[in-house]
Structures are given as structure tokens and as C-alpha cells.
Scaffold this active site. Structure first.
Site, short mmCIF file in Angstrom:
data_model
loop_
_atom_site.label_atom_id
_atom_site.label_comp_id
_atom_site.label_asym_id
_atom_site.label_seq_id
_atom_site.Cartn_x
_atom_site.Cartn_y
_atom_site.Cartn_z
N GLY A 46 0.83 -1.20 0.00
CA GLY A 46 0.00 0.00 0.00
C GLY A 46 0.86 1.25 0.00
N GLN A 51 2.80 9.98 1.49
CA GLN A 51 4.17 9.45 1.47
C GLN A 51 4.98 9.92 0.27
OE1 GLN A 51 2.48 5.31 2.21
NE2 GLN A 51 4.54 5.11 3.06
N CYS A 92 6.33 -0.28 6.76
CA CYS A 92 5.92 0.91 6.02
C CYS A 92 7.06 1.32 5.10
CB CYS A 92 5.62 2.03 7.00
SG CYS A 92 5.10 3.58 6.22
N LEU A 93 6.74 1.68 3.86
CA LEU A 93 7.79 2.09 2.91
C LEU A 93 8.48 3.37 3.39
CD1 LEU A 93 6.05 1.34 -0.52
CD2 LEU A 93 7.82 0.00 0.65
N HIS A 134 -3.91 1.34 7.84
CA HIS A 134 -2.56 1.91 7.89
C HIS A 134 -2.43 3.07 6.90
CE1 HIS A 134 2.03 1.25 7.88
NE2 HIS A 134 1.83 2.08 6.87
N GLU A 135 -2.92 2.86 5.66
CA GLU A 135 -2.79 3.91 4.63
C GLU A 135 -3.67 5.12 4.96
OE1 GLU A 135 -0.32 3.56 2.89
OE2 GLU A 135 -0.08 1.40 3.14
NI NI Z 1 2.99 3.28 5.60
#
Ligand code: NI
Length: 172
Positions: A46, A51, A92-93, A134-135
Site C-alpha cells: 500500500g 508518502q 511501512c515504505l 494503515h494507509e
Molecule cells: Ni505506511
């Protein structure tokens, strides 16, 4: 389409609260396509617009094993959440190589607009319930590590700052 740069925690821009997407137009469709390309390239499940430093309510996801079920959610809203909670390990990225257990609603129903601006709903459970919550947290400026204790968060912050510094030094 183009791959986008992902902000890394503790970048303060990750705490920006996103505004609603005003119109689902070509600009938004191009952004969604680039976000999907970036998410797949980074092997994520995601990605939120926050981000990639765009502060509008847009997320992309793909929680399928086959990595061929892209989902675009514009102006997503949780319209129902189960009382039952579930704990799952998250990453998380924006916080690479950090994973920890987070408790969230086990199931949620989310209403959003698709790439054509048409409303739709998803019933999410398991990984997709974790991912969509989360997103959507990213859209309100919240990163998953903020659910952890202050001590853990400080350690992660220090680790991320050091890693970014080391990478910059390696490039110089
Ligand atoms: Ni994230």
C-alpha cells in the site's frame, strides 16, 4: 508514469493532514498510476499520497499474492469497523526495515471513489483491513510507529536518521 520519491520517517511532511481530492481528473489518475508503479517497484502492499508528498486523500493498495489486483481509493472513509480487534505485524515504505505489531479493527467497510470518480465500497479483513487502516492513517498525518511506546519510537527515529545520513555520505 514515473516512479516517485517516498518520504522517510521522521520527515515532518509525513504529519501533514491531507485534504479531499476535489475532482477525479487526469492529474489524479496519473498520480494514482505513478503511486502504483512506485508501490510495486518497492514491493509494498500500500502507499498513501502523503508518502510521496502530495497531501490529498488518495491511497493505492494491492494485497493479492499475485500482485495484479491494484486498488485505487480516492477520498476513502471508514463507514463501519468491527468491535473485534486484531494484532498484526506492520511495516511501512516510509520506515524501511522496521516491523512491529499493531492492534487495529479486524474488519472494516470503506467507501471511496474509484479512478473514474465512481463511488464503491470494500469489505476488508485480514491483510487488506490492516493495509487500508494503515494507509488511511497516513492521510491524517499518522505513521504506524506512533502507536509504539515513546522509547521504541525514539530508537526508530535515531536509526532512520543515521541510515539516511550514511546513505547521503555514501553518495557524496
Ligand atoms: Ni505506511
Amino acid at each position: 508514469m514515473a516512479q516517485l520519491t517516498i518520504l522517510r520517517y521522521p520527515d515532518p511532511r509525513l504529519h501533514t493532514v491531507a485534504r479531499p481530492v476535489a475532482a477525479v481528473d487526469e492529474r489524479i489518475r496519473a498520480l494514482a498510476a505513478s503511486m502504483l508503479e512506485t508501490m510495486y517497484a518497492e514491493s509494498g502492499v500500500g502507499l498513501a499520497a502523503t508518502q510521496v508528498d502530495v497531501h490529498e486523500r488518495l491511497i493505492v493498495m494491492d494485497t493479492s499474492d499475485s500482485r495484479d489486483q491494484p486498488l485505487v481509493l480516492i477520498n476513502p472513509e471508514i463507514v463501519w469497523a468491527s468491535d473485534e480487534l486484531a494484532v498484526a505485524e506492520e511495516g511501512c515504505l516510509s520506515v524501511p526495515q522496521v516491523y512491529d505489531k499493531i492492534e487495529r479493527h479486524a474488519r472494516v467497510k470503506v467507501r471511496a471513489l474509484d479512478r473514474d470518480g465512481q463511488p464503491f465500497e470494500i469489505d476488508a479483513e485480514g491483510l487488506s483491513a490492516v493495509c487500508v487502516q494503515h494507509e488511511m492513517d497516513h492521510l491524517r498525518g499518522k505513521v504506524f510507529v506512533e502507536y509504539l511506546s515513546g522509547l521504541k519510537r525514539d530508537r526508530i527515529r535515531t536509526k532512520m536518521l543515521k541510515r539516511t545520513r550514511d546513505e547521503q555520505r555514501a553518495r557524496a
